[in-house]
Design a protein around this motif. Sequence first.
Motif, mmCIF file in Angstrom:
data_model
loop_
_atom_site.group_PDB
_atom_site.id
_atom_site.type_symbol
_atom_site.label_atom_id
_atom_site.label_comp_id
_atom_site.label_asym_id
_atom_site.label_seq_id
_atom_site.Cartn_x
_atom_site.Cartn_y
_atom_site.Cartn_z
ATOM 1 N N ALA A 98 13.905 -37.818 -20.124
ATOM 2 C CA ALA A 98 14.833 -37.146 -19.208
ATOM 3 C C ALA A 98 15.244 -35.764 -19.711
ATOM 4 N N ALA A 99 15.411 -35.628 -21.023
ATOM 5 C CA ALA A 99 15.833 -34.331 -21.580
ATOM 6 C C ALA A 99 14.769 -33.259 -21.325
ATOM 7 N N ALA A 100 13.510 -33.608 -21.539
ATOM 8 C CA ALA A 100 12.428 -32.642 -21.296
ATOM 9 C C ALA A 100 12.351 -32.287 -19.816
ATOM 10 N N THR A 106 15.738 -26.773 -15.549
ATOM 11 C CA THR A 106 16.732 -25.734 -15.827
ATOM 12 C C THR A 106 16.058 -24.398 -16.121
ATOM 13 N N THR A 107 14.987 -24.425 -16.902
ATOM 14 C CA THR A 107 14.252 -23.197 -17.226
ATOM 15 C C THR A 107 13.650 -22.576 -15.974
ATOM 16 N N GLU A 108 13.075 -23.403 -15.110
ATOM 17 C CA GLU A 108 12.511 -22.883 -13.860
ATOM 18 C C GLU A 108 13.579 -22.231 -12.994
ATOM 19 N N LEU A 109 14.746 -22.858 -12.895
ATOM 20 C CA LEU A 109 15.842 -22.271 -12.109
ATOM 21 C C LEU A 109 16.312 -20.951 -12.720
ATOM 22 N N ALA A 110 16.400 -20.905 -14.047
ATOM 23 C CA ALA A 110 16.829 -19.670 -14.715
ATOM 24 C C ALA A 110 15.812 -18.553 -14.499
ATOM 25 N N CYS A 111 14.521 -18.877 -14.577
ATOM 26 C CA CYS A 111 13.483 -17.864 -14.345
ATOM 27 C C CYS A 111 13.532 -17.346 -12.915
ATOM 28 N N LYS A 112 13.739 -18.241 -11.959
ATOM 29 C CA LYS A 112 13.833 -17.828 -10.568
ATOM 30 C C LYS A 112 15.061 -16.934 -10.366
ATOM 31 N N ALA A 113 16.176 -17.288 -10.962
ATOM 32 C CA ALA A 113 17.392 -16.478 -10.835
ATOM 33 C C ALA A 113 17.169 -15.086 -11.428
ATOM 34 N N LEU A 114 16.519 -15.018 -12.596
ATOM 35 C CA LEU A 114 16.234 -13.716 -13.211
ATOM 36 C C LEU A 114 15.287 -12.887 -12.343
#
Length: 123
Positions: A98-100, A106-114
């Motif tokens: 679950a952590a991975a 979370t990383t995908e959402l952060a990249c999209k936001a950037l």
Amino acid sequence: MTPYSTDWLCGAVILVRSEMFRAIGGFDPTFFLYFEETDLCARMLQAGFELWATGDVEAIHAGGMSSKKLEPALRDGIYVVEHFFASQYYYLKKHHGAAAAAAVETTELACKALRDFGRMVLR
């Protein structure tokens, strides 16, 4: 081309021995449209089977045929994207925890936001 061992095969052109398929329990019905062959290959490797590919065979994949049957509003909207990410999350959670799965999401959402912020600034 000489056949070579691999960790993943494209589901559109995969050939599987029936005894191998039965030994791992076939496809996981939780997956819909995406990652079902990724899961199948991972479970084959975990069961001790080998995956082999060859470059001597050519196949033409009529991409998008599963989603092409959907209404345009569903196909071009969030519907297909939602299934992709749901299947990706389930695959990652099933095989890596679950952590991975949460970290990737979370990383995908952060990249999209950037990316979106960068586009806004450049306008």
